[in-house]
Write an enzyme that holds these catalytic residues in place. Structure first.
Site, short mmCIF file in Angstrom:
data_model
loop_
_atom_site.label_atom_id
_atom_site.label_comp_id
_atom_site.label_asym_id
_atom_site.label_seq_id
_atom_site.Cartn_x
_atom_site.Cartn_y
_atom_site.Cartn_z
N TYR A 70 39.15 6.49 60.92
CA TYR A 70 38.13 6.03 59.97
C TYR A 70 37.01 5.26 60.68
O TYR A 70 35.85 5.36 60.28
CB TYR A 70 38.76 5.21 58.83
CG TYR A 70 39.36 6.16 57.81
CD1 TYR A 70 38.56 6.72 56.83
CD2 TYR A 70 40.69 6.56 57.89
CE1 TYR A 70 39.09 7.64 55.92
CE2 TYR A 70 41.22 7.47 56.98
CZ TYR A 70 40.41 8.00 56.01
OH TYR A 70 40.92 8.93 55.13
N GLN A 104 31.83 13.39 45.85
CA GLN A 104 33.15 13.30 46.48
C GLN A 104 33.02 12.68 47.86
O GLN A 104 34.00 12.41 48.54
CB GLN A 104 33.75 14.71 46.63
CG GLN A 104 34.02 15.39 45.31
CD GLN A 104 34.23 16.89 45.51
OE1 GLN A 104 35.32 17.33 45.83
NE2 GLN A 104 33.19 17.68 45.32
N HIS A 122 35.84 9.65 45.42
CA HIS A 122 36.86 9.50 46.47
C HIS A 122 36.73 8.18 47.23
O HIS A 122 37.24 8.06 48.34
CB HIS A 122 36.83 10.70 47.42
CG HIS A 122 37.28 11.97 46.75
ND1 HIS A 122 37.04 13.23 47.26
CD2 HIS A 122 37.95 12.18 45.59
CE1 HIS A 122 37.55 14.14 46.44
NE2 HIS A 122 38.09 13.53 45.41
N CYS A 133 47.76 -6.04 47.63
CA CYS A 133 47.26 -6.57 46.35
C CYS A 133 46.03 -5.78 45.92
O CYS A 133 45.74 -4.72 46.46
CB CYS A 133 46.98 -8.07 46.46
SG CYS A 133 45.48 -8.50 47.37
N ASN A 213 24.99 26.34 47.41
CA ASN A 213 25.95 26.39 48.51
C ASN A 213 25.63 27.63 49.34
O ASN A 213 25.30 28.67 48.78
CB ASN A 213 27.38 26.49 47.93
CG ASN A 213 28.46 26.14 48.93
OD1 ASN A 213 28.49 26.66 50.04
ND2 ASN A 213 29.35 25.25 48.53
P1 OAD Z 1 34.64 21.05 51.86
O1 OAD Z 1 34.62 20.87 53.34
O2 OAD Z 1 35.89 21.52 51.23
O3 OAD Z 1 33.49 22.07 51.44
C1 OAD Z 1 32.19 21.93 51.95
C2 OAD Z 1 31.32 22.93 51.24
O4 OAD Z 1 30.00 22.72 51.69
C3 OAD Z 1 31.67 24.40 51.51
O5 OAD Z 1 31.70 25.11 50.29
C4 OAD Z 1 30.50 24.87 52.38
O6 OAD Z 1 30.18 26.25 52.14
C5 OAD Z 1 29.39 23.97 51.90
N1 OAD Z 1 28.29 23.76 52.86
C6 OAD Z 1 28.30 23.82 54.21
N2 OAD Z 1 27.08 23.54 54.71
C7 OAD Z 1 26.28 23.30 53.65
C8 OAD Z 1 24.91 22.96 53.49
N3 OAD Z 1 24.09 22.81 54.55
N4 OAD Z 1 24.42 22.80 52.23
C9 OAD Z 1 25.22 22.94 51.16
N5 OAD Z 1 26.52 23.26 51.24
C10 OAD Z 1 27.04 23.43 52.46
O7 OAD Z 1 34.13 19.66 51.23
P2 OAD Z 1 34.36 19.11 49.76
O8 OAD Z 1 34.25 20.16 48.75
O9 OAD Z 1 33.48 17.91 49.63
O10 OAD Z 1 38.67 14.53 49.99
O11 OAD Z 1 35.85 18.62 49.86
C11 OAD Z 1 36.43 17.95 48.80
C12 OAD Z 1 37.35 16.89 49.31
O12 OAD Z 1 38.31 17.46 50.22
C13 OAD Z 1 36.70 15.79 50.12
O13 OAD Z 1 36.10 14.78 49.33
C14 OAD Z 1 37.85 15.25 50.91
C15 OAD Z 1 38.51 16.55 51.34
O14 OAD Z 1 39.86 16.47 51.62
C16 OAD Z 1 39.33 13.44 50.39
O15 OAD Z 1 39.30 13.04 51.52
C17 OAD Z 1 40.09 12.79 49.28
#
Ligand code: OAD
Length: 240
Positions: A70, A104, A122, A133, A213
């Site tokens: 992190y 997210q 998130h 706590c 996307n």
């Molecule tokens: P992902 O990594 O699952 O998906 C990223 C998305 O962004 C994909 O659909 C790509 O096609 C798209 N992408 C890539 N480049 C891009 C660009 N320049 N413009 C627009 N889109 C683009 O990420 P999330 O959907 O955010 O959770 O993932 C959801 C959650 O999974 C995250 O918040 C995290 C992860 O585990 C936790 O950590 C709780």
């Protein structure tokens, strides 16, 4: 985007005519700021095991390792700048009275781009909470193991880990905003992680869903419009 000028015009008109607009963003919106996404090429979960780094069990086993990861991510995000996509969403919020941003992402880039009200589903990289706590505090340190000032418990990242529940109030406000709107923009998310993904799924009478996307996602199945491309290009074209 040359192949979709008509779609862009349609989307612009929908936004102009909408009274309530909500945007749901994911890691893709920060990709053009140089922050890796989770899935797909170069994604964090391609190179790291979530069960070693992003679960309560991982933290109980090896807090130092979890914090190292992190802290590395804090460093990456601190060095990154909001991109044209973040800025476009901040402009939309400033221009429209009924706009809600649900993300997210934990990177804080929407706020740094000027978005004032962000529902962080998130959590945030920039907060630490007590593992014992209810205390929680702002934190941008990139080294050391934080300790809770209230109870002496171990501080942990203020993010939601696998196997944990989302904050009830944030989830309820996000679900309401995603449902009770005229236009829902679904930007840069793979739409596979629940419950966030459910906010954009299904059809709601009176709601138009626009997916932005480079790749189609499961949200496309019920979306009304798909603007294919990077959000750093599509959003500024949509929101002048
Ligand atoms: P992902 O990594 O699952 O998906 C990223 C998305 O962004 C994909 O659909 C790509 O096609 C798209 N992408 C890539 N480049 C891009 C660009 N320049 N413009 C627009 N889109 C683009 O990420 P999330 O959907 O955010 O959770 O993932 C959801 C959650 O999974 C995250 O918040 C995290 C992860 O585990 C936790 O950590 C709780």
């Amino acid at each position: 985007m040359a192949h979709q000028p008509d779609l862009l015009v349609r989307a612009r008109r929908l936004i102009e005519g909408a009274s309530r607009i909500t945007a749901l963003t994911g890691a893709g919106v920060s990709a053009e700021s140089g922050i890796p996404t989770f899935r797909g090429a170069g994604g964090l979960w391609r190179n790291f095991r979530a069960e070693d780094l992003a679960t309560p069990q991982a933290f109980a086993r090896d807090p130092r390792l979890v914090w190292e990861w992190y802290h590395w991510r804090r460093g990456l995000c601190a060095a990154a700048q909001p991109n044209a996509g973040h800025l476009a969403l901040a402009r939309l919020e400033a221009a429209r009275p009924h706009f809600t941003l649900v993300t997210q992402n934990v990177d804080g880039l929407h706020a740094r781009a000027g978005s004032r009200c962000v529902l962080e589903l998130h959590g945030s990289l920039w907060r630490t909470k007590c593992s014992r706590c209810v205390a929680e505090w702002p934190d941008s340190a990139t080294e050391g193991l934080p300790v809770c000032a209230a109870c002496g418990g171990a501080g942990r990242p203020g993010v939601v880990w696998f196997g944990e529940s989302l904050d009830d109030a944030v989830l309820a406000a996000s679900a309401h905003a995603a449902r009770d709107c005229d236009v829902l923009l679904v930007v840069g998310t793979s739409s596979v992680v629940y419950p966030a993904a459910m906010l954009a799924r299904g059809r709601v009478p009176g709601r138009t869903v626009i997916v932005i996307n480079p790749e189609p996602t499961p949200a496309n199945e019920t979306a009304d419009l798909y603007l294919q491309g990077p959000s750093g290009e599509v959003l500024p074209a949509l929101i002048p």
